[in-house]
Design an enzyme around this catalytic site. Structure first.
Site, mmCIF file in Angstrom:
data_model
loop_
_atom_site.group_PDB
_atom_site.id
_atom_site.type_symbol
_atom_site.label_atom_id
_atom_site.label_comp_id
_atom_site.label_asym_id
_atom_site.label_seq_id
_atom_site.Cartn_x
_atom_site.Cartn_y
_atom_site.Cartn_z
ATOM 1 N N GLU A 155 1.032 -1.019 0.009
ATOM 2 C CA GLU A 155 0.061 0.148 0.066
ATOM 3 C C GLU A 155 1.018 1.223 0.066
ATOM 4 O OE1 GLU A 155 -2.344 2.422 3.380
ATOM 5 O OE2 GLU A 155 -2.672 0.364 3.463
ATOM 6 N N THR A 191 -4.061 6.000 2.716
ATOM 7 C CA THR A 191 -4.302 7.622 3.093
ATOM 8 C C THR A 191 -4.810 8.446 2.223
ATOM 9 O OG1 THR A 191 -1.947 7.173 4.137
ATOM 10 C CG2 THR A 191 -2.948 9.413 4.562
ATOM 11 N N LYS A 236 -11.081 -1.222 7.392
ATOM 12 C CA LYS A 236 -9.754 -1.092 8.183
ATOM 13 C C LYS A 236 -10.085 -0.469 9.461
ATOM 14 C CE LYS A 236 -5.955 2.037 8.019
ATOM 15 N NZ LYS A 236 -5.077 3.097 7.145
#
Length: 215
Positions: free
Chosen positions: A42, A71, A131
């Site tokens: 990621e 993000t 998440k």
């Protein structure tokens, strides 16, 4: 038949969160993780030139590496990273527009949530995974267990506080995969010229997953 993005994420069991200082450092981390058997990464938007880095990784490794972006907080960021090669999109928070943009592009959505309300809202909005971040701040594995009690259908990926020593506890309560940061994405190891530290840590995580899956 090739694996789907979700199949790869759950088979590998890890989403390493890459927050490198520059592209060269990022490439070194990825190479070291691949050597340890982890072919998922990621790339966070906090990395300088994150979109260009995604393009570079895609060009360098092609289908050998499952790329995601992290993000991601706006639809514009989401679309840019998908266009650059991201197959899954991760957020630190619940952004309905990011979920919608990810799904519109046929990619895997993993928005951040913390509370039961956020987690269920994310799921109902079309998230493929939720998440839970920052998981350690809420007590770690016991919090996941408590969250899954009323919502056993949620596919949860804890992030924050995941280490080799805590990985087993998260998996045993039902985590589908683990978002792991500096414990694996060890920038100091690269700076010190010891990428093998990352490689060995990657192998250690995969060994834990194999042991838990045998149970």
């Amino acid at each position: 038949m090739s694996e789907t993005t979700q199949e790869t994420i759950e088979r590998v069991g890890l989403i390493p969160v890459l927050r490198a200082k520059n592209a060269a450092q990022a490439m070194a981390v990825v190479k070291a993780m691949l050597a340890g058997g982890v072919n998922v990464v990621e790339v966070t938007m906090t990395v300088p030139g994150a979109v260009d880095l995604l393009k570079q990784l895609k060009k360098e490794y092609g289908n050998e590496l499952l790329l995601g972006s992290g993000t991601v907080t706006t639809a514009e960021q989401c679309q840019a990273t998908i266009d650059a090669g991201a197959e899954f999109v991760v957020s630190p928070c619940l952004s309905l527009e990011v979920i919608a943009t990810t799904k519109k592009n046929g990619k895997v959505s993993c928005p951040g949530s913390l509370t039961p309300t956020e987690a269920l809202t994310a799921w109902n909005a079309g998230a493929d995974y939720v998440k839970i971040f920052p998981c350690s701040a809420m007590g770690g594995a016991p919090y996941l267990k408590a969250l899954l009690a009323p919502f056993p259908f949620l596919k949860i990926i804890p992030t924050g506080g995941v280490t080799v020593s805590t990985a087993k506890s998260f998996l045993e309560v039902g985590a589908r995969a683990l978002g792991v940061g500096s414990d694996l994405v060890n920038l100091k190891a690269i700076e010190d010229g010891h990428p093998e530290v990352i490689t060995e840590t990657a192998k250690a995580y995969l060994k834990i997953f194999a042991e838990v899956r045998k149970q």
